[in-house]
Scaffold this motif. Structure first.
Motif, PDB file in Angstrom:
ATOM      1  N   ASP A  45       1.110  26.854  15.916  1.00  0.00           N
ATOM      2  CA  ASP A  45       1.475  25.982  14.796  1.00  0.00           C
ATOM      3  C   ASP A  45       2.589  26.578  13.944  1.00  0.00           C
ATOM      4  OD1 ASP A  45      -0.663  23.852  15.027  1.00  0.00           O
ATOM      5  OD2 ASP A  45      -1.898  25.656  14.920  1.00  0.00           O
ATOM      6  N   ILE A  46       2.590  27.890  13.816  1.00  0.00           N
ATOM      7  CA  ILE A  46       3.572  28.594  12.991  1.00  0.00           C
ATOM      8  C   ILE A  46       4.098  29.783  13.781  1.00  0.00           C
ATOM      9  CG2 ILE A  46       3.918  29.939  10.864  1.00  0.00           C
ATOM     10  CD1 ILE A  46       1.528  28.291   9.690  1.00  0.00           C
ATOM     11  N   VAL A  47       5.403  29.967  13.777  1.00  0.00           N
ATOM     12  CA  VAL A  47       5.998  31.173  14.348  1.00  0.00           C
ATOM     13  C   VAL A  47       6.637  31.960  13.204  1.00  0.00           C
ATOM     14  CG1 VAL A  47       7.694  32.148  15.929  1.00  0.00           C
ATOM     15  CG2 VAL A  47       6.421  30.101  16.580  1.00  0.00           C
ATOM     16  N   ALA A  48       6.158  33.168  12.989  1.00  0.00           N
ATOM     17  CA  ALA A  48       6.712  34.059  11.967  1.00  0.00           C
ATOM     18  C   ALA A  48       7.732  34.962  12.637  1.00  0.00           C
ATOM     19  CB  ALA A  48       5.599  34.879  11.323  1.00  0.00           C
ATOM     20  N   VAL A  49       8.942  34.981  12.096  1.00  0.00           N
ATOM     21  CA  VAL A  49      10.019  35.738  12.731  1.00  0.00           C
ATOM     22  C   VAL A  49      10.511  36.854  11.828  1.00  0.00           C
ATOM     23  CG1 VAL A  49      10.790  33.805  14.146  1.00  0.00           C
ATOM     24  CG2 VAL A  49      11.818  34.146  11.886  1.00  0.00           C
ATOM     25  N   CYS A  50      10.908  37.939  12.467  1.00  0.00           N
ATOM     26  CA  CYS A  50      11.636  39.008  11.806  1.00  0.00           C
ATOM     27  C   CYS A  50      13.085  38.524  11.699  1.00  0.00           C
ATOM     28  CB  CYS A  50      11.530  40.286  12.621  1.00  0.00           C
ATOM     29  SG  CYS A  50      12.522  41.626  11.968  1.00  0.00           S
ATOM     30  N   ASN A  51      13.508  38.123  10.523  1.00  0.00           N
ATOM     31  CA  ASN A  51      14.771  37.401  10.341  1.00  0.00           C
ATOM     32  C   ASN A  51      15.938  38.286   9.935  1.00  0.00           C
ATOM     33  OD1 ASN A  51      12.864  37.311   8.027  1.00  0.00           O
ATOM     34  ND2 ASN A  51      14.645  36.569   6.908  1.00  0.00           N
ATOM     35  N   GLU A  75       6.115  24.946  12.041  1.00  0.00           N
ATOM     36  CA  GLU A  75       6.776  25.693  10.975  1.00  0.00           C
ATOM     37  C   GLU A  75       7.357  26.996  11.539  1.00  0.00           C
ATOM     38  OE1 GLU A  75       4.486  26.362   7.437  1.00  0.00           O
ATOM     39  OE2 GLU A  75       3.436  24.435   7.600  1.00  0.00           O
ATOM     40  N   ILE A  76       8.459  27.422  10.923  1.00  0.00           N
ATOM     41  CA  ILE A  76       9.045  28.728  11.179  1.00  0.00           C
ATOM     42  C   ILE A  76       8.999  29.498   9.864  1.00  0.00           C
ATOM     43  CG2 ILE A  76      11.077  30.015  11.931  1.00  0.00           C
ATOM     44  CD1 ILE A  76       9.917  28.193  14.109  1.00  0.00           C
ATOM     45  N   TRP A  77       8.417  30.689   9.887  1.00  0.00           N
ATOM     46  CA  TRP A  77       8.368  31.529   8.689  1.00  0.00           C
ATOM     47  C   TRP A  77       9.304  32.714   8.870  1.00  0.00           C
ATOM     48  CZ3 TRP A  77       2.517  32.392   7.104  1.00  0.00           C
ATOM     49  CH2 TRP A  77       1.960  31.165   6.728  1.00  0.00           C
ATOM     50  N   SER A  78      10.245  32.875   7.958  1.00  0.00           N
ATOM     51  CA  SER A  78      11.072  34.083   7.914  1.00  0.00           C
ATOM     52  C   SER A  78      10.344  35.109   7.057  1.00  0.00           C
ATOM     53  CB  SER A  78      12.447  33.763   7.334  1.00  0.00           C
ATOM     54  OG  SER A  78      13.218  33.010   8.244  1.00  0.00           O
ATOM     55  N   PHE A 110      17.861  30.702  11.167  1.00  0.00           N
ATOM     56  CA  PHE A 110      16.517  30.189  11.446  1.00  0.00           C
ATOM     57  C   PHE A 110      16.264  28.893  10.672  1.00  0.00           C
ATOM     58  CE2 PHE A 110      15.900  34.693  12.633  1.00  0.00           C
ATOM     59  CZ  PHE A 110      15.375  34.502  13.901  1.00  0.00           C
ATOM     60  N   ALA A 111      16.750  28.831   9.441  1.00  0.00           N
ATOM     61  CA  ALA A 111      16.593  27.611   8.634  1.00  0.00           C
ATOM     62  C   ALA A 111      17.336  26.442   9.286  1.00  0.00           C
ATOM     63  CB  ALA A 111      17.099  27.847   7.220  1.00  0.00           C
ATOM     64  N   ALA A 112      18.538  26.707   9.792  1.00  0.00           N
ATOM     65  CA  ALA A 112      19.323  25.653  10.433  1.00  0.00           C
ATOM     66  C   ALA A 112      18.633  25.146  11.690  1.00  0.00           C
ATOM     67  CB  ALA A 112      20.713  26.177  10.767  1.00  0.00           C
ATOM     68  N   TYR A 113      18.070  26.076  12.463  1.00  0.00           N
ATOM     69  CA  TYR A 113      17.329  25.668  13.666  1.00  0.00           C
ATOM     70  C   TYR A 113      16.133  24.798  13.286  1.00  0.00           C
ATOM     71  CZ  TYR A 113      13.901  25.975  17.409  1.00  0.00           C
ATOM     72  OH  TYR A 113      12.955  25.661  18.350  1.00  0.00           O
ATOM     73  N   MET A 116      17.339  21.358  12.223  1.00  0.00           N
ATOM     74  CA  MET A 116      17.859  20.609  13.368  1.00  0.00           C
ATOM     75  C   MET A 116      16.740  20.053  14.243  1.00  0.00           C
ATOM     76  SD  MET A 116      20.438  22.035  16.312  1.00  0.00           S
ATOM     77  CE  MET A 116      19.209  23.203  16.933  1.00  0.00           C
ATOM     78  N   THR A 117      15.624  20.778  14.304  1.00  0.00           N
ATOM     79  CA  THR A 117      14.520  20.372  15.174  1.00  0.00           C
ATOM     80  C   THR A 117      13.371  19.723  14.407  1.00  0.00           C
ATOM     81  OG1 THR A 117      13.642  22.633  15.050  1.00  0.00           O
ATOM     82  CG2 THR A 117      15.079  22.098  16.916  1.00  0.00           C
ATOM     83  N   GLY A 118      13.571  19.465  13.113  1.00  0.00           N
ATOM     84  CA  GLY A 118      12.595  18.709  12.334  1.00  0.00           C
ATOM     85  C   GLY A 118      11.321  19.439  12.001  1.00  0.00           C
ATOM     86  N   ARG A 119      11.449  20.717  11.724  1.00  0.00           N
ATOM     87  CA  ARG A 119      10.257  21.459  11.332  1.00  0.00           C
ATOM     88  C   ARG A 119      10.505  22.190  10.013  1.00  0.00           C
ATOM     89  NH1 ARG A 119       9.540  24.232  16.759  1.00  0.00           N
ATOM     90  NH2 ARG A 119      10.854  22.510  17.370  1.00  0.00           N
ATOM     91  N   LEU A 120       9.416  22.619   9.395  1.00  0.00           N
ATOM     92  CA  LEU A 120       9.488  23.269   8.095  1.00  0.00           C
ATOM     93  C   LEU A 120       9.898  24.729   8.267  1.00  0.00           C
ATOM     94  CD1 LEU A 120       8.849  23.028   5.003  1.00  0.00           C
ATOM     95  CD2 LEU A 120       6.553  23.844   5.553  1.00  0.00           C
ATOM     96  N   HIS A 121      10.745  25.201   7.346  1.00  0.00           N
ATOM     97  CA  HIS A 121      11.119  26.614   7.320  1.00  0.00           C
ATOM     98  C   HIS A 121      10.704  27.197   5.983  1.00  0.00           C
ATOM     99  CE1 HIS A 121      14.061  29.954   6.474  1.00  0.00           C
ATOM    100  NE2 HIS A 121      13.563  30.343   7.628  1.00  0.00           N
ATOM    101  N   ARG A 122      10.002  28.321   6.014  1.00  0.00           N
ATOM    102  CA  ARG A 122       9.602  29.026   4.798  1.00  0.00           C
ATOM    103  C   ARG A 122      10.141  30.450   4.853  1.00  0.00           C
ATOM    104  NH1 ARG A 122       4.377  26.876   2.570  1.00  0.00           N
ATOM    105  NH2 ARG A 122       3.549  25.343   4.045  1.00  0.00           N
ATOM    106  N   VAL A 123      10.525  30.963   3.699  1.00  0.00           N
ATOM    107  CA  VAL A 123      10.840  32.381   3.567  1.00  0.00           C
ATOM    108  C   VAL A 123       9.711  33.010   2.750  1.00  0.00           C
ATOM    109  CG1 VAL A 123      12.468  34.107   2.747  1.00  0.00           C
ATOM    110  CG2 VAL A 123      13.315  31.914   3.611  1.00  0.00           C
ATOM    111  N   LEU A 124       9.041  33.996   3.293  1.00  0.00           N
ATOM    112  CA  LEU A 124       7.959  34.635   2.559  1.00  0.00           C
ATOM    113  C   LEU A 124       8.546  35.383   1.365  1.00  0.00           C
ATOM    114  CD1 LEU A 124       5.604  35.897   5.404  1.00  0.00           C
ATOM    115  CD2 LEU A 124       5.766  33.643   4.331  1.00  0.00           C
ATOM    116  N   PRO A 125       7.983  35.185   0.184  1.00  0.00           N
ATOM    117  CA  PRO A 125       8.597  35.735  -1.033  1.00  0.00           C
ATOM    118  C   PRO A 125       8.532  37.258  -1.099  1.00  0.00           C
ATOM    119  CG  PRO A 125       6.491  34.680  -1.541  1.00  0.00           C
ATOM    120  CD  PRO A 125       6.793  34.363  -0.104  1.00  0.00           C
ATOM    121  N   ALA A 126       9.528  37.819  -1.791  1.00  0.00           N
ATOM    122  CA  ALA A 126       9.626  39.278  -1.920  1.00  0.00           C
ATOM    123  C   ALA A 126       8.389  39.873  -2.573  1.00  0.00           C
ATOM    124  CB  ALA A 126      10.873  39.642  -2.718  1.00  0.00           C
TER     125      ALA A 126
END
Length: 203
Positions: A45-51, A75-78, A110-113, A116-126
């Motif tokens: 459901d969610i892929v967390a990436v090292c961005n 969702e993609i999480w940075s 990652f946000a652009a991807y 483009m593919t219609g999914r949510l992008h989150r950046v985990l806060p500092a």
């Protein structure tokens, strides 16, 4: 409100027969190229990436965008805050000259991807990363660069994504890898959180 099972699946070893239990979870979080898929099921459901740095560049320039598990995710999480990592750059290069590209930021890619593919992008806060550093300090870790992405995601899930009634479970976390992650302290922190009832390991 109904109780959800949130399964955080690292890229390490999983118990035999885990796939069905993982696929039955309400939310499954995997990491980077999702190489845990197979023995740990396929639901993603969610892929967390090292961005930042080489791992991010390798994913974006390789086959990550067409990875079947990544394509299934909603969702993609940075995991890394660009603002925090830009502030770390000068000191990090001084201490570890071979990590000159460690803070190179690919969040926008990652946000652009995701867009483009219609999914949510989150950046985990500092502040999640910074509180995690304070929590790890209780276990006197050896000098390290940053916590692992898996540990940052655990902290983020427990600090707001999961509700009080949710069941947060871990599997695929061997707490070994890059020598500049504080894996021994991370293991001790995870065991403390388990003993306090905040999460469980998949048996």
């Amino acid at each position: 409100m109904s109780r959800r099972t949130i399964m955080i699946v690292g890229n390490g070893s999983v118990p035999e027969g885990a796939a069905a239990k993982i696929d039955a979870a309400d939310t499954v979080i995997r990491f980077n190229d999702c190489r845990s898929v197979g023995p740990s099921g396929s639901k993603t459901d969610i892929v967390a990436v090292c961005n930042t740095g080489r791992p991010a560049r390798s994913m974006l320039e390789g086959g990550w965008k067409t990875n079947a598990a990544v394509c299934r995710a909603k969702e993609i999480w940075s995991v890394r805050s660009a603002e925090k990592f830009s502030k770390m750059r000068a000191g990090l290069i001084e201490a570890y000259p071979d990590l000159g590209d460690f803070c190179d930021d690919y969040t926008r890619d990652f946000a652009a991807y995701a867009e483009m593919t219609g999914r949510l992008h989150r950046v985990l806060p500092a502040h999640v990363h910074e509180q995690l550093d304070r929590d790890l300090a209780r276990f006197s870790p050896a000098p390290y660069v940053v916590p692992s992405s898996g540990m940052v995601v655990i902290a983020a899930v427990l600090s707001g994504f999961a509700k009080r009634e949710d069941d947060v479970m871990l599997t695929g976390f061997d707490h070994v890898g890059w020598e500049l992650h504080p894996f021994t302290a991370e293991r001790r922190l995870v065991e403390t959180l388990i003993s306090q009832g905040h999460l469980r390991r998949l048996a």
